[in-house]
Design a protein around this motif. Sequence first.
Motif, short mmCIF file in Angstrom:
data_model
loop_
_atom_site.label_atom_id
_atom_site.label_comp_id
_atom_site.label_asym_id
_atom_site.label_seq_id
_atom_site.Cartn_x
_atom_site.Cartn_y
_atom_site.Cartn_z
N MET A 1 33.16 11.39 -25.64
CA MET A 1 32.47 10.21 -25.15
C MET A 1 30.96 10.31 -25.36
SD MET A 1 32.41 8.27 -21.43
CE MET A 1 32.59 9.69 -20.46
N GLU A 2 30.37 11.50 -25.04
CA GLU A 2 28.93 11.65 -25.15
C GLU A 2 28.45 11.50 -26.59
OE1 GLU A 2 30.89 14.04 -23.77
OE2 GLU A 2 30.44 13.89 -21.65
N ALA A 3 29.16 12.14 -27.53
CA ALA A 3 28.76 12.05 -28.94
C ALA A 3 28.85 10.62 -29.41
CB ALA A 3 29.63 12.96 -29.79
N GLY A 4 29.88 9.91 -29.00
CA GLY A 4 29.99 8.50 -29.37
C GLY A 4 28.86 7.67 -28.79
N LEU A 5 28.46 7.98 -27.57
CA LEU A 5 27.34 7.27 -26.95
C LEU A 5 26.04 7.55 -27.71
CD1 LEU A 5 26.11 5.54 -24.72
CD2 LEU A 5 25.96 7.62 -23.32
N ILE A 6 25.83 8.79 -28.08
CA ILE A 6 24.61 9.14 -28.83
C ILE A 6 24.59 8.38 -30.15
CG2 ILE A 6 23.43 11.00 -30.07
CD1 ILE A 6 24.30 12.86 -27.75
N GLU A 7 25.70 8.37 -30.85
CA GLU A 7 25.74 7.66 -32.13
C GLU A 7 25.56 6.15 -31.94
OE1 GLU A 7 25.33 9.02 -35.06
OE2 GLU A 7 25.18 10.82 -33.86
N ARG A 8 26.14 5.62 -30.87
CA ARG A 8 25.96 4.19 -30.59
C ARG A 8 24.50 3.87 -30.32
NH1 ARG A 8 28.84 0.49 -25.94
NH2 ARG A 8 27.93 -1.47 -26.66
N LEU A 9 23.84 4.70 -29.53
CA LEU A 9 22.42 4.46 -29.23
C LEU A 9 21.58 4.58 -30.51
CD1 LEU A 9 22.15 6.32 -25.82
CD2 LEU A 9 21.88 3.86 -26.20
N ARG A 10 21.88 5.57 -31.32
CA ARG A 10 21.14 5.72 -32.59
C ARG A 10 21.30 4.46 -33.44
NH1 ARG A 10 19.84 10.50 -35.45
NH2 ARG A 10 21.42 11.64 -34.29
N ALA A 11 22.53 3.94 -33.50
CA ALA A 11 22.80 2.74 -34.32
C ALA A 11 22.09 1.51 -33.76
CB ALA A 11 24.30 2.49 -34.40
N LEU A 12 21.81 1.49 -32.47
CA LEU A 12 21.13 0.35 -31.85
C LEU A 12 19.61 0.40 -32.05
CD1 LEU A 12 23.09 0.15 -28.48
CD2 LEU A 12 23.20 -1.47 -30.41
N GLY A 13 19.14 1.49 -32.61
CA GLY A 13 17.70 1.65 -32.81
C GLY A 13 17.13 0.69 -33.84
N ASN A 14 15.82 0.53 -33.76
CA ASN A 14 15.08 -0.32 -34.67
C ASN A 14 13.90 0.51 -35.20
OD1 ASN A 14 12.71 -2.02 -35.31
ND2 ASN A 14 14.11 -3.71 -34.86
N PRO A 15 13.86 0.82 -36.49
CA PRO A 15 12.81 1.72 -37.02
C PRO A 15 11.39 1.22 -36.76
CG PRO A 15 14.55 1.41 -38.63
CD PRO A 15 14.84 0.45 -37.51
N GLU A 16 11.16 -0.09 -36.85
CA GLU A 16 9.81 -0.60 -36.60
C GLU A 16 9.43 -0.42 -35.13
OE1 GLU A 16 12.19 -2.64 -38.20
OE2 GLU A 16 11.46 -2.07 -40.18
N ARG A 17 10.37 -0.73 -34.25
CA ARG A 17 10.13 -0.54 -32.82
C ARG A 17 9.90 0.94 -32.51
NH1 ARG A 17 11.72 -3.31 -27.86
NH2 ARG A 17 11.83 -1.74 -26.22
N ALA A 18 10.64 1.82 -33.18
CA ALA A 18 10.51 3.26 -32.96
C ALA A 18 9.09 3.73 -33.29
CB ALA A 18 11.53 4.02 -33.79
N VAL A 19 8.55 3.26 -34.40
CA VAL A 19 7.19 3.64 -34.79
C VAL A 19 6.20 3.15 -33.74
CG1 VAL A 19 5.36 3.23 -36.50
CG2 VAL A 19 7.69 3.78 -37.25
N TRP A 20 6.35 1.89 -33.33
CA TRP A 20 5.44 1.33 -32.33
C TRP A 20 5.53 2.08 -31.00
CZ3 TRP A 20 6.03 -0.80 -27.51
CH2 TRP A 20 4.90 -1.41 -26.98
N GLU A 21 6.77 2.33 -30.52
CA GLU A 21 6.96 3.02 -29.25
C GLU A 21 6.38 4.44 -29.28
OE1 GLU A 21 11.13 2.96 -28.29
OE2 GLU A 21 10.87 1.18 -27.04
N LYS A 22 6.61 5.14 -30.36
CA LYS A 22 6.11 6.51 -30.46
C LYS A 22 4.58 6.52 -30.34
CE LYS A 22 6.43 10.71 -33.22
NZ LYS A 22 6.98 11.61 -32.23
N ALA A 23 3.92 5.58 -31.02
CA ALA A 23 2.46 5.50 -30.94
C ALA A 23 2.02 5.07 -29.54
CB ALA A 23 1.93 4.54 -31.99
N TYR A 24 2.68 4.06 -28.99
CA TYR A 24 2.31 3.54 -27.68
C TYR A 24 2.53 4.58 -26.59
CZ TYR A 24 2.34 0.59 -23.51
OH TYR A 24 2.10 0.07 -22.27
N GLN A 25 3.63 5.28 -26.64
CA GLN A 25 3.96 6.29 -25.64
C GLN A 25 3.20 7.60 -25.87
OE1 GLN A 25 5.77 5.86 -22.90
NE2 GLN A 25 6.34 3.78 -23.41
#
Length: 175
Positions: free
Chosen positions: A1-25
């Motif tokens: 279940m946990e591995a599936g959840l991790i993969e699901r969360l990864r798939a829900l990611g957005n690369p542009e948002r990730a760059v912005w969040e990393k800089a903002y945070q």
Amino acid sequence: MEAGLIERLRALGNPERAVWEKAYQKSSWEHWGVATPKMERALRDGFGRSSEEALPISALLWREPVWDLKIAAARNLGRKAIEPTEQVWQFVLERMDDLDGWAVADCMADVGSRCLTADPRRLDIVEEWVGSPHLWPRRASHVFTLPWTKNGLSPERMLGWAANLAPDREWFIQK
């Protein structure tokens, strides 16, 4: 279940948002850019219903150096269905020096606040955080104790902590 959840969360990611969040945070962790509503939907389907089920899942998520997974781990334990047990409190304590940014710290505050109101003797530990050299435990000493500003609880002790932190020039403490 946990591995599936991790993969699901990864798939829900957005690369542009990730760059912005990393800089903002200003985070050193990897970011996937999972929007909160999408994360919440994935969490509803992927987490255990009790503290005993939820703790191992959160521990697994927290091990990964991924901001989104740390947010998910804290949000999981902050759910109202999760009892603020001693084991949940220990989860919080063991991760205080690992916090990396206000959003993760604030998600952890949801968990910590519930643990503190369940057993106010834990405030003795939180009081030690006021003098921490690490920013996020210092800030947590106030954010975790916000319930004491309402619900008939006395904030007097925490006001003394605020007086000790008043000279601290760190923006996240002054906020």
